[in-house]
Design a protein around this motif. Structure first.
Motif, PDB file in Angstrom:
ATOM      1  N   GLU A 191      -5.751 -61.367  49.308  1.00 24.82           N
ATOM      2  CA  GLU A 191      -5.585 -61.784  48.136  1.00 24.82           C
ATOM      3  C   GLU A 191      -6.987 -61.291  47.295  1.00 24.82           C
ATOM      4  OE1 GLU A 191      -4.594 -63.750  50.311  1.00 24.82           O
ATOM      5  OE2 GLU A 191      -2.386 -63.699  49.581  1.00 24.82           O
ATOM      6  N   TRP A 201      -5.775 -50.589  39.502  1.00 24.84           N
ATOM      7  CA  TRP A 201      -4.465 -50.808  38.798  1.00 24.84           C
ATOM      8  C   TRP A 201      -4.635 -50.810  36.944  1.00 24.84           C
ATOM      9  CZ3 TRP A 201      -0.526 -50.115  41.684  1.00 24.84           C
ATOM     10  CH2 TRP A 201      -0.752 -50.642  43.051  1.00 24.84           C
ATOM     11  N   ARG A 217       5.924 -53.176  41.512  1.00 19.90           N
ATOM     12  CA  ARG A 217       4.656 -53.828  41.433  1.00 19.90           C
ATOM     13  C   ARG A 217       4.902 -54.878  40.334  1.00 19.90           C
ATOM     14  NH1 ARG A 217      -0.187 -53.661  38.070  1.00 19.90           N
ATOM     15  NH2 ARG A 217      -1.821 -54.920  39.030  1.00 19.90           N
ATOM     16  N   ALA A 218       5.650 -54.227  39.236  1.00 19.72           N
ATOM     17  CA  ALA A 218       5.894 -55.259  38.318  1.00 19.72           C
ATOM     18  C   ALA A 218       6.953 -56.385  38.523  1.00 19.72           C
ATOM     19  CB  ALA A 218       6.396 -54.664  37.116  1.00 19.72           C
ATOM     20  N   GLY A 220       6.693 -57.615  41.503  1.00  9.78           N
ATOM     21  CA  GLY A 220       6.077 -58.635  42.227  1.00  9.78           C
ATOM     22  C   GLY A 220       6.623 -58.481  43.936  1.00  9.78           C
ATOM     23  N   THR A 223       4.177 -57.478  47.285  1.00 11.20           N
ATOM     24  CA  THR A 223       3.424 -58.721  47.948  1.00 11.20           C
ATOM     25  C   THR A 223       4.422 -59.699  48.485  1.00 11.20           C
ATOM     26  OG1 THR A 223       2.680 -59.901  46.169  1.00 11.20           O
ATOM     27  CG2 THR A 223       1.132 -58.175  46.611  1.00 11.20           C
ATOM     28  N   HIS A 224       4.190 -59.950  49.807  1.00 13.66           N
ATOM     29  CA  HIS A 224       5.179 -60.894  50.274  1.00 13.66           C
ATOM     30  C   HIS A 224       4.294 -61.758  51.441  1.00 13.66           C
ATOM     31  CE1 HIS A 224       6.433 -58.433  53.368  1.00 13.66           C
ATOM     32  NE2 HIS A 224       6.575 -57.518  52.517  1.00 13.66           N
TER      33      HIS A 224
END
Length: 305
Positions: A191, A201, A217-218, A220, A223-224
């Motif tokens: 992070e 970005w 990306r918008a 989400g 990331t996981h």
């Protein structure tokens, strides 16, 4: 999973040590430690500092003895690595110890392997294609293959399925551990690393040039948690294996058909009970007895480690 080392000259000696067939140290003053203590000390060093830190000198320092005295038990590091690997393999529960069909057993085994690699990351630094042929590793291998025989696949395909799942788990665990090591050594979390690159970005990235990436990306989706990625991949691998089994001439489809019950022990269809009979859980008396023995063993000795 279990990896072997050493050349032809040391192979026989290494196998004897793994199976407790080698000569014990010659008679004399009673040894202050055992072969198991040597191996577990080496495992502790590898867990804490990595495989490169394991040496006869370091083990001797931990045990409070001379380096040369260790060679009375283990002739070299190659044999020690085999003993270490087979030792930790004893922590893995045998596949098929709990009820369920082949997919349930394979899934349970994959998760156990994932956990083992995270407890002992150094295992993934050893070559997977040269098994040490120790008792713990062989028992684990046999148990997974036994689960896979429920698929009805021919021998070569059965072994290929094992290799496929094993390769996925090893690769996913290696990626997870490498990412964790980067965080640990740099002191920067993922992070924090991405936060420091927000300029990319905000200023450099052009959404119109990379519309799919921008939309993901918008949403989400980029990331996981790492563990969630492992579970997603594991299920997709097992889905593909299930489809492969289903397409075999004599494969056993794990997809439960309507009004069809599967045996809680082997996964085979359970004969329908008579209208007045009690629902059947097992397909045969043999499966019922195996399940009963497994429950008794689990109750008396606990989960195998």
């Amino acid at each position: 999973m279990e990896t072997g080392h050493g050349g032809n000259g040391s192979a026989v000696r290494g196998l004897e040590l793994l199976w407790g067939l080698g000569e014990r140290p010659k008679q004399g003053r009673r040894p202050a430690f055992t072969l198991e203590q040597i191996v577990r000390t080496a495992v502790g060093i590898a867990d804490a500092e990595g495989l490169a830190a394991v040496s006869m000198r370091r083990i001797a320092e931990r045990l409070g003895c001379t380096t040369m005295s260790l060679y009375r038990y283990v002739p070299g590091k190659a044999q020690l690595l085999d003993l270490m690997t087979d030792c930790v393999m004893g922590e893995v529960p045998l596949a098929g110890a709990a009820p369920g069909g082949w997919r349930t057993g394979l899934e349970r085994s994959a998760r156990a392997d994932w956990a083992l690699y995270h407890r002992h990351p150094w295992i993934l630094r050893l070559p997977a294609g040269r098994p040490a042929l120790g008792p713990n590793g062989l028992a684990w291998y046999e148990s997974v293959l036994r689960v896979l025989t429920m698929t009805g696949l021919p021998p070569a395909a059965l072994v290929n399925v094992f290799d496929l799942v094993d390769a996925y788990v090893r690769g996913a665990a290696r990626d997870s551990l490498d990412a964790a090591a980067v965080e640990r050594h740099s002191g920067v979390t993922d992070e924090q690393w991405w936060a420091a690159r927000a300029h990319f970005w905000d200023v450099i990235f052009v959404p119109a040039r990379y519309p799919v990436l921008a939309s993901l990306r918008a949403a989400g989706a980029l990331t996981h948690p790492r563990d969630r990625g492992f579970e997603f991949g594991l299920q997709r691998v097992l889905d593909s294996v299930e489809a492969f089994v289903r397409n075999q001439p004599h494969g056993r489809d794990e997809t439960v058909k309507r009004d069809e019950t599967r045996c809680a022990q082997c996964g085979d269809p359970v004969p329908r009970p008579t209208p007045t009979g009690r629902p059947r859980v097992y397909c045969s008396d043999a499966c019922r007895q195996r399940a009963y023995r497994a429950r008794r063993a689990a109750g008396s000795s606990g989960t195998r480690h």
